[in-house]
Write an enzyme that holds these catalytic residues in place. Structure first.
Site, mmCIF file in Angstrom:
data_model
loop_
_atom_site.group_PDB
_atom_site.id
_atom_site.type_symbol
_atom_site.label_atom_id
_atom_site.label_comp_id
_atom_site.label_asym_id
_atom_site.label_seq_id
_atom_site.Cartn_x
_atom_site.Cartn_y
_atom_site.Cartn_z
ATOM 1 C CG HIS A 53 0.772 5.836 3.649
ATOM 2 N ND1 HIS A 53 -0.161 5.655 4.913
ATOM 3 C CD2 HIS A 53 1.681 4.618 4.001
ATOM 4 C CE1 HIS A 53 0.196 4.522 5.522
ATOM 5 N NE2 HIS A 53 1.156 3.977 4.844
ATOM 6 C CG HIS A 94 -0.335 0.059 2.607
ATOM 7 N ND1 HIS A 94 0.205 -1.257 3.215
ATOM 8 C CD2 HIS A 94 -0.312 0.922 3.477
ATOM 9 C CE1 HIS A 94 0.538 -0.792 4.230
ATOM 10 N NE2 HIS A 94 0.361 0.525 4.438
#
Length: 135
Positions: free
Chosen positions: A101, A99
């Site tokens: 950010h 992932h």
């Protein structure tokens, strides 16, 4: 059923505040944001971190980041944004699903940047050579 938090979010088993979704990528607001608009962008295919994800999945994620990050910044009135991923527990990774950010930034927002250790030119040259040898 996977124990991965983000896989459960992708499957709709855990609610999230989605800001974008397509066949390959999901983007949703971070439950514990650093700044308003802090968004997580994840590939739908599970891999523990960016070093384990396929080039195709990373290309899909980066296409979405490129599309939504400026719009998030615009929406919250940010002056810029940080794009980052943490790989490994020592780097702060707490969910082991690739992932990224997107963290909107504001002038004088008080968020410190990381410190710099510094290195001599000789140390940097030696390290660059070691890295190249390991590739």
């Amino acid at each position: 059923m996977s124990d991965c938090l983000f896989c459960k979010i992708i499957a709709g088993e855990i609610p999230s505040l989605k800001v974008y979704e397509d066949d390959y990528v999901l983007a949703f607001l971070d439950i514990n944001p650093v700044k308003a608009g802090h968004t997580l962008v994840v590939p739908k295919n599970h891999a523990a971190d960016v070093s384990q994800s396929s080039n195709e999945d990373l290309a899909q994620v980066m296409g979405v980041v490129r599309k939504i990050a400026p719009k998030i910044q615009e929406t919250v009135g940010g002056d810029g944004f940080n794009l980052m991923t943490n790989v490994g527990e020592a780097a702060g990774q707490s969910v082991f699903h690739t992932h990224f950010h997107i963290i909107p930034r504001f002038k004088d927002d008080g968020l410190p940047m990381w410190p710099h250790d510094g290195a001599t030119d000789e140390e940097r040259v030696a390290l660059a050579e070691k890295i190249k040898e390991n590739l």
